[in-house]
Design a protein around this motif. Structure first.
Motif, PDB file in Angstrom:
ATOM      1  N   ILE A 199      -4.105   0.034  -6.824  1.00 45.74           N
ATOM      2  CA  ILE A 199      -3.627  -1.286  -6.411  1.00 45.74           C
ATOM      3  C   ILE A 199      -4.732  -2.330  -6.580  1.00 45.74           C
ATOM      4  CG2 ILE A 199      -4.171  -0.750  -3.969  1.00 45.74           C
ATOM      5  CD1 ILE A 199      -1.757  -2.536  -3.198  1.00 45.74           C
TER       6      ILE A 199
ATOM      7  N   LEU B 288      -5.972   4.406  -4.016  1.00 41.51           N
ATOM      8  CA  LEU B 288      -4.677   3.938  -4.518  1.00 41.51           C
ATOM      9  C   LEU B 288      -4.816   2.991  -5.714  1.00 41.51           C
ATOM     10  CD1 LEU B 288      -2.740   3.436  -1.174  1.00 41.51           C
ATOM     11  CD2 LEU B 288      -2.828   5.427  -2.680  1.00 41.51           C
TER      12      LEU B 288
ATOM     13  N   PRO C  92      -8.813   1.086  -6.250  1.00 44.51           N
ATOM     14  CA  PRO C  92      -8.337  -0.239  -5.856  1.00 44.51           C
ATOM     15  C   PRO C  92      -9.397  -1.296  -6.148  1.00 44.51           C
ATOM     16  CG  PRO C  92      -9.032   0.980  -3.921  1.00 44.51           C
ATOM     17  CD  PRO C  92      -9.193   1.912  -5.092  1.00 44.51           C
TER      18      PRO C  92
ATOM     19  N   CYS D 186      -0.883  -6.806  -6.034  1.00 47.83           N
ATOM     20  CA  CYS D 186      -0.400  -7.343  -4.761  1.00 47.83           C
ATOM     21  C   CYS D 186      -1.056  -8.691  -4.522  1.00 47.83           C
ATOM     22  CB  CYS D 186      -0.724  -6.365  -3.634  1.00 47.83           C
ATOM     23  SG  CYS D 186      -0.234  -6.999  -2.020  1.00 47.83           S
TER      24      CYS D 186
ATOM     25  N   VAL E  15       0.850  -1.203   0.000  1.00 46.99           N
ATOM     26  CA  VAL E  15       0.000   0.000   0.000  1.00 46.99           C
ATOM     27  C   VAL E  15       0.885   1.252   0.000  1.00 46.99           C
ATOM     28  CG1 VAL E  15      -1.575   1.341   1.472  1.00 46.99           C
ATOM     29  CG2 VAL E  15      -2.083  -1.041   0.964  1.00 46.99           C
TER      30      VAL E  15
ATOM     31  N   ALA F  70      -4.829  -2.502   5.202  1.00 45.78           N
ATOM     32  CA  ALA F  70      -4.379  -2.213   3.843  1.00 45.78           C
ATOM     33  C   ALA F  70      -5.564  -1.844   2.937  1.00 45.78           C
ATOM     34  CB  ALA F  70      -3.634  -3.424   3.272  1.00 45.78           C
TER      35      ALA F  70
ATOM     36  N   ALA G  72      -6.193   1.745   1.175  1.00 50.65           N
ATOM     37  CA  ALA G  72      -6.216   1.749  -0.298  1.00 50.65           C
ATOM     38  C   ALA G  72      -7.452   2.472  -0.813  1.00 50.65           C
ATOM     39  CB  ALA G  72      -6.173   0.321  -0.829  1.00 50.65           C
TER      40      ALA G  72
END
Ligand code: TPP
Ligand code: MG
Length: 357
Positions: A177, A175, A240, A151, A134, A166, A170
């Motif tokens: 991700i 984020l 995310p 991830c 993160v 996390a 996120a």
């Protein structure tokens, strides 16, 4: 419509691309089988967690990434390293603890690393890499880079506090991700149903208002197109996501576990019948992209590549013990330890005296 958009719509990889993806899975399978054998020959020390059976989850999720994207994973990481393109000889050398290994031979099985290919490890503590991943995604955002991050984590890791922290961050920080839960049904000897109050793990993302979805992790194209879509969304919209890829660990948790006590032979057999490699090869034969002869040639070629990787790794030098602390502390660490030496209550003097000039 661009080529990529057309492929997304058809949910089918172009012939050459499909063959490369199939080869990527065969490479991981063969590598892992030979790693297992090398372990029994005592060429590999420490732990060794194999990803046999999970090849479609690895290749399907990593192949659609761009060179700018980043990857994190847990300790079951050989397949991830191979999927990002680390040379098999360097991955094997890491297992053998040789200087030519991807982590210089200092990391071993659980700590594969290939910074050049944006693969930031290979982490041994269950769920421990999630806050770090993160942080890296925050760095991407902070630097205004258009890349995103994949991830990977295990089903068991979703029961750690770090998972929830996390996901929360996120979403709050928007984020770029994508969390890929590789649900191989077990965390060591414990089945997901026994360990997780919500065994449909993708639903856990909803608690953080994160989009979650579940796909067949043994169907490489299904994983490919879902991950591609979610990574694009992460890159373009800074959102995310969580993707749960349903697969199975054919071997025990690690090479020290036969994997027979906590699951039935029938269960293992049923999953082996859904072998991601055999399935995809059959699909490509149906499409007229592959025939038995080409498949046999591909397997032979991969087997040769892995044999060469083993020879190369076995003849590589061992790392210099003086490099043990390289990259462990930031520059200036000697200074830091001099201060600890003076004030440390836990006998740091013992541990640090040989570092002082
Ligand atoms: C914090 C922590 N607790 C326990 C362990 C021991 N441990 C190693 S792997 C593992 C199971 C994790 O399962 P999962 O996340 O499903 O990953 P898989 O091994 O199936 O790939 C456990 C409990 C550990 N390494 N770290
Ligand atoms: Mg698991």
């Amino acid at each position: 419509m661009s080529k990529a958009e057309k492929a997304q719509e058809a949910r089918t990889l172009a012939p050459e691309h499909a063959l490369a993806v199939l080869r990527g899975m065969i490479l991981i399978r063969r590598f892992e089988e030979r790693a297992e054998e090398q372990y029994t020959r005592a060429r590999i020390g420490g732990y060794c967690h194999l990803a046999i059976g999970e090849e479609a989850s690895n290749v399907g999720a990593i192949d659609p990434l761009t060179d700018d994207d980043y990857v994190f994973t847990s300790y079951r990481d050989h397949g991830t390293a191979l999927a990002v393109g680390s040379p098999p000889a360097a991955v094997m050398a890491e297992l053998f603890g040789r200087a030519t290994g991807v982590a210089g031979g200092y990391g071993g099985s659980m700590h594969m690393l290939d910074v050049e290919r944006h693969f930031l490890g290979g982490w041994g503590i269950v769920g421990g890499h999630l806050p770090i991943a993160v942080g890296a995604a925050l760095a991407l955002d902070y630097r205004d880079e258009s890349a995103a991050e994949l991830c990977q984590l295990g089903d068991g890791a979703t029961n750690t506090g770090a998972f929830h922290e996390a996901l929360n961050l996120a979403e709050i920080w928007n984020l770029p991700i994508v969390f890929q839960v590789i649900n191989n049904q077990y965390g060591m000897g414990t089945n997901v149903e026994q360990a997780s109050a919500e065994p449909e793990i993708y639903k856990r993302a909803a608690a953080y208002r994160i989009h979650g979805e579940r796909v067949d992790g043994n169907d490489v194209e299904e994983v490919w197109f879902a991950t591609d879509r979610l990574m694009r969304r992460a890159r373009d919209e800074r959102k995310p996501a969580l993707i749960e890829t349903m697969t199975y660990r054919w071997r025990g948790h690690s090479v020290a576990d036969a994997g027979k006590v906590y699951r039935s032979p029938d269960e293992v057999e049923a999953w082996k019948e859904r072998d991601p490699i055999v399935r995809y090869a059959a699909i490509l034969m149906d499409r007229g992209v592959l025939d038995e002869e080409a498949l046999a040639a591909m397997r032979k070629d991969v087997a040769q590549e892995i044999s060469e990787a083993i020879s190369e790794a076995a003849s590589a030098p061992v790392p210099d013990p003086d490099g043990l602390y390289t990259h462990v502390y930031a520059p200036g660490w000697e200074e830091q330890f001099v201060h600890m030496d003076q004030a440390g209550p836990f006998g740091e003097r013992e541990g640090t005296k040989h570092w002082r000039k």
